[in-house]
Motif scaffolding. Structure first.
Motif, PDB file in Angstrom:
ATOM      1  N   SER A 133      37.188  86.101   7.820  1.00 14.47           N
ATOM      2  CA  SER A 133      37.103  85.090   7.811  1.00 14.47           C
ATOM      3  C   SER A 133      38.139  83.650   8.547  1.00 14.47           C
ATOM      4  N   ALA A 141      35.683  81.989   4.177  1.00 16.22           N
ATOM      5  CA  ALA A 141      35.464  82.757   3.317  1.00 16.22           C
ATOM      6  C   ALA A 141      34.710  82.037   1.854  1.00 16.22           C
ATOM      7  N   GLN A 166      41.906  82.917  -0.338  1.00 14.90           N
ATOM      8  CA  GLN A 166      40.687  83.301   0.334  1.00 14.90           C
ATOM      9  C   GLN A 166      39.322  84.077  -0.595  1.00 14.90           C
TER      10      GLN A 166
END
Length: 392
Positions: A79, A86, A110
């Motif tokens: 991510s 994410a 995230q």
């Protein structure tokens, strides 16, 4: 008669095949897990360690025959500690790779960005590596969290340490996002219990590298105690800047700052920092034989010392496997939830507290304790503290 029997048997076979096919991520001989880590951003140190711990656990489980005859396969996406990335990673893992479960996703913002993608497809968010309350609140049957919340860590630890140190002015430096705000709120509510409040509040944007203005503001304000809503390089940057300015208040961080990278990268300047934590960092030269054996096995495989995040990853996959084994051959999201809803996870060799889950309780434990960096190593300086059972 024979024809009807053959049709009936065929229908049963098709029904069984159809039912099996309905469970995403579980095939006849494999269980597919997904994880989203930061492998290229500001938390890459944590992300790479947790991924390694997960992979070690996967290898051990598969070497022992897997889970009810199925091998584990782990897919990891990066991510970069960016919530937008994410979401893209979650979409790939859930919709394209079709994972059974998301395990150990790192980062508060995230996780919050990715969870809707998972929940739409009935994919459990299992033991995210973040201690935000949103990982188990509001209730959702697809949430399971193991980490004592940042909020509770600060709410319980800050007033206790403020009193011990006789601090007069408490200030905070925090990351301007969901994670930092949890630390801020916990510190605020903790200080209220002893009739105090933050004298100064200063924040920074995720990814910041210069903390001179924030530190100077706290120094000018006469702050003798600083609550840090920081992670790795921000903790090192803020404390390092303070030391250069001759400013030496008591610093306390959350479990997000509890990593050997703080003292390995930050050096002597980090001595004295306190952090809330649960599992002790697995130093290979001062632990039990079991941990020494585990640490050497990890080091042989990955050519680096294990850390507390390595332990998180290892523990997360092993806990998943324990419940999946109990769920039996017919592993589905529902059968897994049924097992977890009466699950007690005992204390392990790494020092984690006992964790319990029920149909209405999605946080294993809210207990944490304090460690302090002394002579370049984290030393545990308190027992576990939890003023009440985790919320139900």
């Amino acid at each position: 008669m024979k024809l009807r029997t053959a049709i009936a048997l065929g229908t049963l076979a098709l029904t069984a095949t159809f039912a099996s096919a309905q469970q995403q991520g579980v095939s006849k001989d494999e269980i597919l897990l997904g994880s989203i880590q930061d492998l290229s951003g500001p938390l890459a140190g944590f992300g790479k360690q947790s991924r390694a711990g997960m992979l070690l656990a996967v290898d051990e489980i598969n070497e022992q025959g897997g889970i009810n005859g199925r091998k584990l396969k782990l897919l990891v996406e990066d991510s970069g500690y960016d919530p937008k990335k994410a979401v893209l990673a979650a979409q790939k893992l859930v919709n394209q790779d079709k994972i059974f479960m998301m395990v150990g996703h790192i980062g508060t913002a995230q996780n919050m960005a990715a969870m809707p993608v998972q929940f739409e497809k009935n994919v459990i968010n299992f033991f995210p590596i973040t201690a935000a309350r949103e990982m188990y609140e509001p209730f959702n049957k697809l949430k399971y969290s193991f980490a004592a919340p940042y909020y509770d860590q600060m709410r319980l630890a800050v007033p206790k340490l403020v009193k011990e140190k006789g601090a007069k002015k408490v200030c905070t430096l925090y990351q301007d996002d969901d994670f930092g705000l949890e630390v801020l709120k916990g510190g605020e509510d903790g200080l209220k219990t002893i009739g105090m409040e933050f004298a100064e509040k200063t924040s920074y944007k995720r990814g910041a590298t210069d903390f001179s203005s924030q530190v100077s503001k706290m120094q000018a304000g006469g702050c003798d105690f600083v609550v840090l809503g920081t992670i790795i390089r921000e903790t090192i940057g803020a404390i390092g800047t303070a030391r250069k300015l001759g400013y030496n208040p008591t610093f306390i961080g959350s479990s997000a700052a509890y990593t050997d990278l703080i003292h390995k990268i930050g050096g002597k300047a980090m001595d004295g920092l306190y952090a809330a934590m649960t599992v002790q960092n697995p130093y290979t030269d001062e632990q039990t034989p079991g941990i020494r054996f585990w640490a050497n096995k990890y080091k042989t495989k990955f050519n680096e010392d294990p850390t507390v995040f390595s332990v998180y990853g290892y523990m997360i996959v092993n806990t998943f496997a324990s419940a999946a084994n109990k769920a039996g051959k017919n592993l589905t999201t529902d059968s897994y939830i049924k097992v977890m809803d009466s699950m007690t996870i005992p204390a392990d060799m790494f020092g984690a507290p006992v964790q319990t889950f029920t149909a209405t309780k999605r946080l294993g434990s809210n207990a944490s304790r304090l460690s302090q960096i002394t002579d370049g190593k984290w030393k545990v300086v308190s027992e576990y503290v939890s003023d009440a059972p985790a919320k139900k």
